[in-house]
Each structure stands twice: as structure tokens, then as C-alpha cells.
Write a protein that holds these residues in place. Structure first.
Motif, short mmCIF file in Angstrom:
data_model
loop_
_atom_site.label_atom_id
_atom_site.label_comp_id
_atom_site.label_asym_id
_atom_site.label_seq_id
_atom_site.Cartn_x
_atom_site.Cartn_y
_atom_site.Cartn_z
N PRO A 204 59.77 58.73 -12.21
CA PRO A 204 60.66 58.20 -11.19
C PRO A 204 60.30 56.76 -10.84
CG PRO A 204 59.01 59.62 -10.19
CD PRO A 204 58.82 59.75 -11.66
N ALA A 205 61.17 56.12 -10.06
CA ALA A 205 60.96 54.71 -9.76
C ALA A 205 59.78 54.48 -8.83
CB ALA A 205 62.23 54.11 -9.15
N HIS A 206 59.45 55.47 -7.99
CA HIS A 206 58.37 55.32 -7.03
C HIS A 206 57.04 55.77 -7.63
CE1 HIS A 206 60.05 59.42 -6.48
NE2 HIS A 206 58.77 59.76 -6.42
N GLU A 207 55.97 55.44 -6.97
CA GLU A 207 54.65 55.93 -7.38
C GLU A 207 54.64 57.46 -7.32
OE1 GLU A 207 50.06 55.78 -5.76
OE2 GLU A 207 51.30 53.98 -5.57
N ILE A 208 54.05 58.09 -8.32
CA ILE A 208 54.13 59.55 -8.40
C ILE A 208 53.07 60.19 -7.50
CG2 ILE A 208 55.26 59.64 -10.64
CD1 ILE A 208 52.57 59.98 -11.97
N LEU A 209 53.50 61.20 -6.73
CA LEU A 209 52.64 61.88 -5.77
C LEU A 209 52.73 63.40 -5.86
CD1 LEU A 209 53.45 59.69 -2.62
CD2 LEU A 209 51.36 59.60 -3.98
N SER A 210 53.91 63.92 -6.10
CA SER A 210 54.13 65.36 -6.05
C SER A 210 54.09 65.97 -7.45
CB SER A 210 55.51 65.65 -5.43
OG SER A 210 56.54 65.21 -6.30
N LEU A 211 54.09 67.29 -7.51
CA LEU A 211 54.12 67.97 -8.80
C LEU A 211 55.37 67.59 -9.58
CD1 LEU A 211 53.03 70.02 -10.82
CD2 LEU A 211 54.13 71.84 -9.46
N ALA A 212 56.52 67.53 -8.91
CA ALA A 212 57.75 67.13 -9.60
C ALA A 212 57.63 65.72 -10.15
CB ALA A 212 58.94 67.23 -8.64
N ASP A 213 56.99 64.82 -9.38
CA ASP A 213 56.81 63.44 -9.84
C ASP A 213 55.97 63.39 -11.12
OD1 ASP A 213 58.17 62.51 -7.61
OD2 ASP A 213 56.35 61.99 -6.50
N TYR A 214 54.83 64.07 -11.10
CA TYR A 214 53.94 64.03 -12.27
C TYR A 214 54.61 64.66 -13.48
CZ TYR A 214 49.96 62.19 -9.66
OH TYR A 214 49.12 61.38 -8.93
N ARG A 215 55.34 65.74 -13.27
CA ARG A 215 56.05 66.36 -14.39
C ARG A 215 57.09 65.40 -14.96
NH1 ARG A 215 57.12 72.41 -11.75
NH2 ARG A 215 55.31 73.46 -12.71
N THR A 216 57.82 64.73 -14.08
CA THR A 216 58.84 63.79 -14.55
C THR A 216 58.22 62.66 -15.37
OG1 THR A 216 60.23 64.26 -12.62
CG2 THR A 216 60.66 62.20 -13.80
N ARG A 217 57.09 62.13 -14.90
CA ARG A 217 56.43 61.03 -15.61
C ARG A 217 55.89 61.48 -16.97
NH1 ARG A 217 54.53 56.37 -13.22
NH2 ARG A 217 56.41 56.61 -11.96
N HIS A 218 55.25 62.65 -17.00
CA HIS A 218 54.80 63.18 -18.30
C HIS A 218 55.98 63.37 -19.25
CE1 HIS A 218 50.48 64.09 -18.23
NE2 HIS A 218 50.60 64.31 -16.93
N GLY A 219 57.08 63.89 -18.71
CA GLY A 219 58.25 64.09 -19.54
C GLY A 219 58.79 62.79 -20.11
N GLN A 220 58.78 61.74 -19.30
CA GLN A 220 59.25 60.45 -19.81
C GLN A 220 58.38 59.95 -20.95
OE1 GLN A 220 58.71 56.95 -17.30
NE2 GLN A 220 60.70 56.16 -17.97
N TYR A 221 57.07 60.00 -20.78
CA TYR A 221 56.17 59.53 -21.83
C TYR A 221 56.37 60.31 -23.13
CZ TYR A 221 53.37 56.27 -19.04
OH TYR A 221 52.95 55.19 -18.29
N LYS A 222 56.61 61.61 -23.00
CA LYS A 222 56.76 62.44 -24.20
C LYS A 222 58.09 62.20 -24.92
CE LYS A 222 53.20 65.41 -24.83
NZ LYS A 222 52.24 65.14 -23.78
N THR A 223 58.96 61.36 -24.39
CA THR A 223 60.18 61.01 -25.13
C THR A 223 59.96 59.81 -26.04
OG1 THR A 223 61.01 59.52 -23.38
CG2 THR A 223 61.67 61.86 -23.28
N ASP A 224 58.82 59.14 -25.94
CA ASP A 224 58.58 57.97 -26.78
C ASP A 224 58.50 58.39 -28.25
OD1 ASP A 224 57.48 54.96 -26.76
OD2 ASP A 224 56.37 56.14 -28.24
N PRO A 225 59.26 57.77 -29.16
CA PRO A 225 59.27 58.21 -30.55
C PRO A 225 57.94 57.99 -31.27
CG PRO A 225 60.56 56.19 -30.29
CD PRO A 225 60.24 56.68 -28.91
N ASP A 226 57.23 56.93 -30.93
CA ASP A 226 55.95 56.68 -31.59
C ASP A 226 54.89 57.66 -31.12
OD1 ASP A 226 57.05 54.54 -32.98
OD2 ASP A 226 56.60 53.13 -31.37
N LEU A 227 54.91 57.99 -29.84
CA LEU A 227 54.00 59.01 -29.33
C LEU A 227 54.31 60.36 -29.98
CD1 LEU A 227 52.83 59.53 -25.71
CD2 LEU A 227 53.88 61.43 -26.92
N GLN A 228 55.58 60.71 -30.07
CA GLN A 228 55.95 61.96 -30.72
C GLN A 228 55.49 61.99 -32.18
OE1 GLN A 228 60.01 63.20 -30.35
NE2 GLN A 228 60.01 63.14 -28.10
N ALA A 229 55.62 60.87 -32.87
CA ALA A 229 55.23 60.81 -34.28
C ALA A 229 53.74 61.08 -34.46
CB ALA A 229 55.58 59.45 -34.86
N LEU A 230 52.93 60.48 -33.62
CA LEU A 230 51.49 60.67 -33.77
C LEU A 230 51.06 62.07 -33.34
CD1 LEU A 230 48.87 59.44 -34.70
CD2 LEU A 230 48.61 58.38 -32.43
#
Length: 536
Positions: A204-230
Motif C-alpha cells: 500500500p501507499a502508506h508505511e506498512i503496520l498491520s497484517l493486511a499491510d504486510y501481506r499486501t507488500r509481500h504480494g507486490q514483491y512476489k509479482t516481480d518477474p525477475d524475483l519469480q524467475a530466480l
């Protein structure tokens, strides 16, 4: 006969299996993009001789996005096969996931053959996920003559693209990847970007604090194609540092956590840990601990440390010498000393998220002060530049160094820059006093470093800083403060070598990679030497 981990057999399996090992697994990431049910890819980790963890996330309905808490339970089948067509399935099972675990799926697959390449995938609603390639470790008693690992840390989404991951995936010669922490960053948009500019905005746009925030941020990172490739290319061995929760965290809080405006620390920590365990292919101990040891035959073992969960709060001045201060916590230190004292492999690798080698600049070495040291309030190692590192915990560092076996190699991240260090018994008298180990520090994948913070061109002011560092710290054999990239560690019975590689431009998804430097240590030497070409 001795075996080389991740050589011809694994390459053959990879090439025959997916046609992807030599080209960075683009087909796997393309499949993820075209398969909405498995849009976050697949991953594996923590290989044992008979087991490996496999991971994915399923999106059973459009509203079931990470952190939403929405979506119905989903029954997901996993398969591990000896062939890429999944005709020879050697293990399979079914797991039910749902909003309570953010629709992530993680299986600790047991009963596998040692030192063997496997293909794995997941199935839901008649649709197969992209396939991943993983491998089990050899048995502790197996003779092994080679191990090659990618080594990375500090991958900030907003600061650039993860081209380092793409280049590692394209190599096709790695047994696995060691990630030393800061896999995600907690900041809100623009709070810690590339020289202040956002390359890719955080969600999310704000600093992550809650469980939903951390899940959203992890989910965003896992969409990166280079991260997925490795992740799809090989198993990862991962440990957290601070940004998986908040900057400069310790057991009771963090520099980047204000209880007055952000609430108590404990709920934030618990939320971040829950999301981490849901989203990462990592194995935990019986009490949920993440520090652990992995063995690769007679050649090497890898001890991954948790240097955030149990540490004392950072301090400064002479207080860093307080023998009651801890970086590891007593239980982890007891476990570590016991692990290191047991019968081990030829090389003892330690995944160590913050630098253990002492670092002083512009300070009078404490040994010259004699009895005036305490009167003047100078810490034992001289004034530390960064007490978030082991320099802030000098008594415990001394206890650890005294327990090190021969041929210990620290693998370190955190400080976004590249270092090759001898780890001295007494820095002030080095090289007359001995070196007890060696340390390889890898640069950031994307996070800002010296030239970025100063907003100057690379190889300008940093050259002066590098000269001052080497002059004041004779155990620092090499240092480069500007580049982003990754390391490749090559372990053989007679020597260990780290090759550093840089990426051309973190702001470009098509950034190229080039070799920067190499250092090696011969078995029994406890010191580094410069090498003038990378391993082939």
C-alpha cells in the motif's frame, strides 16, 4: 566419487525440464503472468537430504488479493516429479488454504532422494501453476567437490528493478540462493526510494503496520518477474534483517516505529512475522525460531542467524562494550556455539545479516589510549560508525570469535555496499594479530548506497571514503561503496571464492551485469587474497 553440487546433472535436468536454466526462466514467469490463479509464482527453500519446502499462492477469485481477507477456502494439490512432464511423480499431496493464511500454500516435502533435482508444481481448479526446479542437499557423509550459491540482500521495490535476480537466474550454475535479509521494505511511498525518486511505487501507499499491510507488500514483491524467475530456478535459503518489520529493529522496538503514532510494537512485529512465514519458503524450528543449519555433504554447512529478534537496543559510546548486551540472545548463542563446536564440514558458512568485522574511521585506536580509554569513554574497538552492526555488541562478538572453528566464512548483507574483510582478533594490531575468519559483504540489489545518499556521480566522493576506510581498517581487503548487484560464492575443498557483480542501472528493467571483483581464501589460511577473474 566426489560430487559437484549443481553442475552437469542439475543443468541437464533444468535444460531438459523447461528449457529455462540458461535464459533466466522467462517461460516460468510468463506462465505466472498468464495464469491468474498462480500470479505470484512458485518458490522452494531450505533443502535437506530428504526434504525441501515448496511454496505458492493461489488467487481463487478476483477479490482474493493479498491482504484482502477475502475469498473462499481453496484445496490445492502439489506435485514433485523426477521429470519435467510430471509423468514420474515421486511425492504429492493436497492442502487447504484460505484467507486465514492469505491463500498461501507451503509444503515441507519429505522422503526425497539426496542430491537430486526435482520439478514441482501446484494445481487448482484444473489449472497447473508454473513449474519450479529445486534440489535436495547431499547427505552429511557424502564427499562433495563443489557448491555454488548466489548471495543477495536489500531489495527495495521503490528503488529499482530486480535485475540482479534475473542475471542470477540466467546463470544456470547455482545450487541455490542465500538471501541475507531486507527482502521487502516497510516504508510508504517516497520515504526510501532511488535518490529520492520512486522507480516503482509501493503498495500500500502508506508505511506498512498491520497484517493486511504486510501481506499486501509481500504480494507486490512476489509479482516481480525477475524475483519469480530466480525463485523458480533453485531453492533459496533466507533470513530476515530489519526491513521485513521496520528499520533498525531490536527485540523491543525499532528506530522506524513510533508507539505514540503507530501503536504498540508487539502487534506490528507479530503481523510482520505471520506474513513472512506465510509468504516465504522457509523452515522454522520447534518454537518458531528461524536460525537454523543446513549441510552440504562434507564440503560445507550453512548456519543462518537471526540477528533481530533477540538483540539489545542499539546504543553508542562506551556502552557498546557492556558484556550484558546481546545480538543473538542467549539461546541462539548457545545453539550457535554448540553447532560450531560439533563435527562439521570443511567450510563453515555463516549467514550473517549485519557486518561482523569492526569498522572505525577517523578515530584513535583504543589500544593506544591505554588506561585513559575508560576515562575518556572510548569503546574498546574505537568509536563505531554503525552500532547497528556487531560493532555495537563488542563483548558478544568477542565471545563468538573465540568459538569459531577453522575455515569460517561470514556472508553478510545490510549495508548496501561490497566488502572483502579479514575478521581480526584485534583490529588495531592487525595484521600482526591474527585473522580468525573471512567475511564477504554483498551490495544491495537496489537500495541506496553512498553515491545515492550523497546524490553525486558514482566513483567520485566514494573514492575518498574508500581510501579512508582502508587506511583506518587494515583488515578491510577490498571495499566498493557505489554499485548495486549481487555475489556468487564458489566453494571447493581447497578454497572459497566470492565474485561480485554489478548491474548497469537499477532503474532499468533491462539492466546489464558486469564483473566487479573477486576475493578468495585458501583452506586453513583465515585470510583473503585478491583474485583477478571470476569462476567460470
Amino acid at each position: 566419487m566426489a560430487k559437484t553440487i549443481m553442475r552437469r546433472d542439475f543443468l541437464k535436468a533444468a535444460a531438459a525440464g523447461t528449457g529455462l536454466a540458461a535464459v533466466g526462466l522467462p517461460a516460468a514467469t510468463a506462465a505466472a503472468a498468464e495464469t491468474p490463479l498462480f500470479r505470484h509464482g512458485v518458490a522452494s527453500g531450505d533443502p535437506l537430504p530428504d526434504a525441501v519446502i515448496i511454496w505458492t499462492r493461489v488467487t481463487p477469485s478476483p477479490e482474493a488479493v493479498p491482504g484482502s481477507g477475502a475469498g473462499a477456502p481453496a484445496e490445492v494439490t502439489w506435485q514433485v516429479a523426477a521429470d519435467p512432464e510430471f509423468q514420474r511423480i515421486v511425492a504429492s499431496g493436497t492442502l487447504t488454504t484460505g484467507p486465514e493464511r492469505d491463500h498461501t500454500v507451503k509444503a515441507d516435502v519429505r522422503g526425497l532422494e539426496a542430491a537430486t533435482a526435482y520439478h514441482y508444481r501446484f494445481l487448482y481448479a484444473g489449472v497447473a501453476s508454473p513449474a519450479g526446479l529445486t534440489r535436495t542437499a547431499p547427505r552429511p557423509e557424502d564427499d562433495v567437490d563443489g557448491l555454488r550459491l548466489g548471495v543477495v540482500s536489500c531489495s527495495n521495490w521503490e528503488a529499482g528493478h530486480f535485475s540482479a535476480y534475473r542475471h542470477l537466474a540466467a546463470r544456470g550454475d547455482l545450487f541455490g540462493v542465500v538471501h541475507l535479509g531486507d527482502y521487502i521494505y516497510e516504508y510508504g511511498r517516497g520515504q526510501f526510494a532511488a535518490r529520492g525518486a520512486v522507480v516503482r511505487p509501493h503498495e500500500p501507499a502508506h508505511e506498512i503496520l498491520s497484517l493486511a499491510d504486510y501481506r499486501t507488500r509481500h504480494g507486490q514483491y512476489k509479482t516481480d518477474p525477475d524475483l519469480q524467475a530466480l525463485h523458480a530456478a533453485c531453492p533459496w535459503m533466507i533470513v530476515w534483517d530489519d526491513h521485513e518489520v521496520a528499520n533498525d529493529s531490536w527485540s523491543g522496538g525499532a528506530e522506524n516505529h513510533d508507539p505514540a503514532t503507530e501503536g504498540p510494537w508487539a502487534p506490528r512485529l507479530a503481523a510482520s512475522r505471520q506474513a513472512y512465514f506465510e509468504w516465504m519458503p522457509v523452515r522454522t524450528g520447534p518454537s518458531g525460531e528461524i536460525y537454523r543449519n543446513l549441510r552440504f555433504g562434507t564440503l560445507a554447512d550453512l548456519t543462518m542467524l537471526d540477528l533481530r529478534s533477540y538483540r539489545s537496543q542499539q546504543t553508542s559510546g562506551v556502552e557498546v562494550d557492556d558484556p550484558g548486551r546481546t545480538m543473538t540472545g542467549q539461546a541462539q548463542m548457545d545453539w550457535l556455539r554448540n553447532t560450531l563446536s560439533g563435527g562439521g564440514a570443511r567450510w563453515r558458512l555463516i549467514g550473517n545479516s549485519v557486518m561482523i568485522s569492526p569498522l572505525a574511521l577517523g578515530s584513535l585506536p583504543a589500544h593506544l589510549l591505554g588506561p585513559l580509554r575508560r576515562l575518556l569513554g572510548v569503546p574498546e574497538g574505537g568509536y563505531a560508525l554503525n552500532s547497528d552492526q556487531w560493532d555495537g555488541y563488542t563483548a558478544e562478538r568477542k565471545r563468538l570469535l573465540a568459538a569459531l572453528p577453522d575455515n569460517t566464512v561470514f556472508l553478510t548483507g545490510d549495508i548496501h555496499t561490497s566488502w572483502a574483510n579479514d575478521v581480526p582478533q584485534t583490529a588495531a594490531t592487525y595484521p600482526v594479530s591474527p585473522s580468525l575468519a573471512v567475511e564477504f559483504v554483498v551490495p544491495s540489489v537496489t537500495s541506496d548506497n553512498i553515491d545515492d545518499f550523497l546524490r553525486v556521480e558514482p566513483r567520485t566522493l566514494s573514492l575518498t571514503a574508500e581510501g579512508l576506510v582502508r587506511a583506518a581498517n587494515r583488515h578491510v581487503r577490498g571495499v566498493e561503496l557505489d554499485s548495486h548487484g549481487y555475489g556468487v560464492l564458489d566453494v571447493q575443498p581447497g578454497r572459497v571464492q566470492m565474485d561480485w557483480f554489478t548491474i548497469s542501472n537499477r532503474s532499468r528493467a533491462d539492466a546489464t551485469s558486469s564483473w566487479l571483483a573477486s576475493f578468495a581464501s585458501s583452506h586453513g589460511s583465515r585470510r583473503l587474497r585478491r583474485v583477478y577473474r571470476p569462476v567460470s
